[in-house]
Design a protein around this motif. Sequence first.
Motif: not given
Length: 179
Positions: A3-13, A58-65
């Motif tokens: 709720l207090h986060a600015t935005r959802t951060v999805f993976g990219e690459g 050449d990689a894809y980076v993301t987070n579990a949360v």
Amino acid sequence: MHLHATRTVFGEGNADARLMLVGEQPGDQEDRKGKPFVGPAGHLLDRALKEAGLDPADAYVTNAVKHFKFTRTEPRKRRIHRAPTLREMTACSPWLERELALVEPELIVVLGATAGKALLGSSFRVGQVRGTVMEEEIHGHRERLVPTVHPSSVLRAEDRDTAYQGFLADLKVAARALG
């Protein structure tokens, strides 16, 4: 919570990446910019990947949360990272599962304990398996993984050089595993 986060951060690459890097959660700068691994830990990760012979592009980076969980210092100046809960990891698991299915990486580098627990369960301990190539069932698919510490732990280490060399050695294992 989110709720207090600015935005959802999805993976990219690279969507056709042979290598996927899975971290814990976005940090302060990632939350503000909406991109994964753009803060100090991301810069250290890019440097180590290059030094290990892996191209970050050449990689894809993301987070579990997918959101930044934090507390504020007094008087509300800095946002300090707080570890995500099992509930938060579980809530975000459909997104991570979908990223894995879309990218279909040949190898996953697991960056830290939270990422390991999100992918492999609550009994995961990064210190017991770091720098090894593992084969595990994840979301119904057989995956190859190389667990290591999160780059932010290198930045927090008392002996950063030794911590960095250990992190780099783990990434070199990943590079050899990819051939």
